[in-house]
Design an enzyme around this catalytic site. Structure first.
Site, short mmCIF file in Angstrom:
data_model
loop_
_atom_site.label_atom_id
_atom_site.label_comp_id
_atom_site.label_asym_id
_atom_site.label_seq_id
_atom_site.Cartn_x
_atom_site.Cartn_y
_atom_site.Cartn_z
N GLU A 93 4.84 2.39 -7.25
CA GLU A 93 5.66 1.24 -6.84
C GLU A 93 6.38 1.59 -5.54
OE1 GLU A 93 6.26 -1.72 -6.73
OE2 GLU A 93 7.74 -2.46 -8.17
N ASP A 94 6.63 0.58 -4.73
CA ASP A 94 7.30 0.83 -3.45
C ASP A 94 8.75 1.25 -3.64
OD1 ASP A 94 8.08 -1.70 -4.36
OD2 ASP A 94 7.53 -2.77 -2.54
N ASP A 97 14.89 -0.68 -7.86
CA ASP A 97 16.23 -1.18 -7.54
C ASP A 97 16.99 -1.28 -8.87
OD1 ASP A 97 18.31 -2.48 -6.21
OD2 ASP A 97 17.29 -4.40 -6.06
N PHE A 146 19.13 -3.33 1.93
CA PHE A 146 17.82 -3.97 1.82
C PHE A 146 16.93 -3.42 2.91
CE2 PHE A 146 14.49 -7.06 1.44
CZ PHE A 146 14.45 -7.24 0.06
N ARG A 159 6.22 -6.22 6.50
CA ARG A 159 5.49 -5.23 5.69
C ARG A 159 4.71 -4.25 6.56
NH1 ARG A 159 5.41 -6.60 0.24
NH2 ARG A 159 5.27 -8.81 -0.23
P1 IMP Z 1 13.88 -4.12 -9.45
O1 IMP Z 1 13.10 -4.89 -10.46
O2 IMP Z 1 15.27 -4.65 -9.29
O3 IMP Z 1 13.86 -2.64 -9.70
O4 IMP Z 1 13.23 -4.39 -8.05
C1 IMP Z 1 12.01 -3.87 -7.69
C2 IMP Z 1 11.28 -4.80 -6.77
O5 IMP Z 1 12.17 -5.55 -5.95
C3 IMP Z 1 10.40 -4.01 -5.83
O6 IMP Z 1 9.10 -3.97 -6.31
C4 IMP Z 1 10.49 -4.79 -4.54
O7 IMP Z 1 9.44 -5.72 -4.49
C5 IMP Z 1 11.78 -5.54 -4.59
N1 IMP Z 1 12.85 -4.88 -3.81
C6 IMP Z 1 13.98 -4.30 -4.26
N2 IMP Z 1 14.72 -3.81 -3.27
C7 IMP Z 1 14.04 -4.08 -2.14
C8 IMP Z 1 14.29 -3.79 -0.75
O8 IMP Z 1 15.28 -3.19 -0.34
N3 IMP Z 1 13.34 -4.23 0.12
C9 IMP Z 1 12.22 -4.89 -0.28
N4 IMP Z 1 11.94 -5.16 -1.55
C10 IMP Z 1 12.84 -4.76 -2.48
MG MG Z 2 7.44 -4.88 -5.39
#
Ligand code: IMP
Ligand code: MG
Length: 180
Positions: A93-94, A97, A146, A159
């Site tokens: 995963e990238d 968060d 972000f 991207r």
């Molecule tokens: P989570 O579900 O809150 O852990 O968020 C994970 C997903 O949110 C990642 O797969 C990203 O697609 C997106 N995301 C969260 N933070 C960022 C950021 O700083 N930049 C771009 N995408 C983000």
């Molecule tokens: Mg993502």
């Protein structure tokens, strides 16, 4: 925030570590989460040693829609093509968060009974975590900002950038974003 060279150096180290933790003779199925993990996955697997039997597949999950705030809604939009029962699976995963996306995904994958399930994220916004998720490999711990580039986007934009940049955002205005 992170240059192309820094990312490359760290990804080489991650690939080495993953390879050395992987049972020789086992297939390693690397599952990338679209679209954010495409560049990370492609660089990561190409740094793995040729003797490791690496397969790749992709999944797409909805998370943020077009804004920089989580919608709290997670669902599988595109699934992997193969059966993972008894397999050694690495989810790539990238960014993690809140952990909502990965924790949902891990539950969905565990139900398919892989022999082993590991996670690898390029970036970890540790202080934002609300869900307990086991991250086995992490490229960089980053502060709560972000970020875009190297696969990460803001409303589909940026991207394709080679490095990782912080986005500046005016309070309450989702469209008023720019690179810092
Ligand atoms: P989570 O579900 O809150 O852990 O968020 C994970 C997903 O949110 C990642 O797969 C990203 O697609 C997106 N995301 C969260 N933070 C960022 C950021 O700083 N930049 C771009 N995408 C983000
Ligand atoms: Mg993502």
């Amino acid at each position: 925030m992170i240059s192309e060279q820094e990312a490359d150096k760290r990804i080489r180290a991650l690939a080495e570590q993953i390879a050395s933790d992987t049972e020789p003779g086992n297939d390693l199925l690397v599952v990338g989460i679209l679209n954010g993990a495409v560049f990370f996955l492609s660089d990561l697997v190409r740094r793995m040693p040729p003797e490791l039997d690496v397969r790749i597949d992709f999944m797409a999950i909805s998370s943020y829609g077009n804004s920089t705030k989580s919608s709290g809604v997670v669902r599988i939009i595109k699934d992997i093509c193969c059966d993972i029962e008894g397999k050694d699976v690495l989810i790539v995963e990238d960014i993690i968060d809140t952990g909502l996306t990965l924790s949902y995904l891990m539950d969905a994958m565990k139900a398919r009974r892989p022999a082993r399930l590991r996670t690898c994220v390029l970036l970890d916004k540790h202080e934002r975590r609300t869900e307990a998720v086991k991250v086995d490999y992490c490229g960089f711990q980053i502060p709560d900002a972000f970020v875009v580039g190297y696969g990460l986007d803001c409303g589909g934009k940026w991207r394709h950038l080679s490095a990782i940049h912080v986005v500046s955002q005016a309070e309450g205005a989702d469209n008023a974003v720019d690179l810092l």
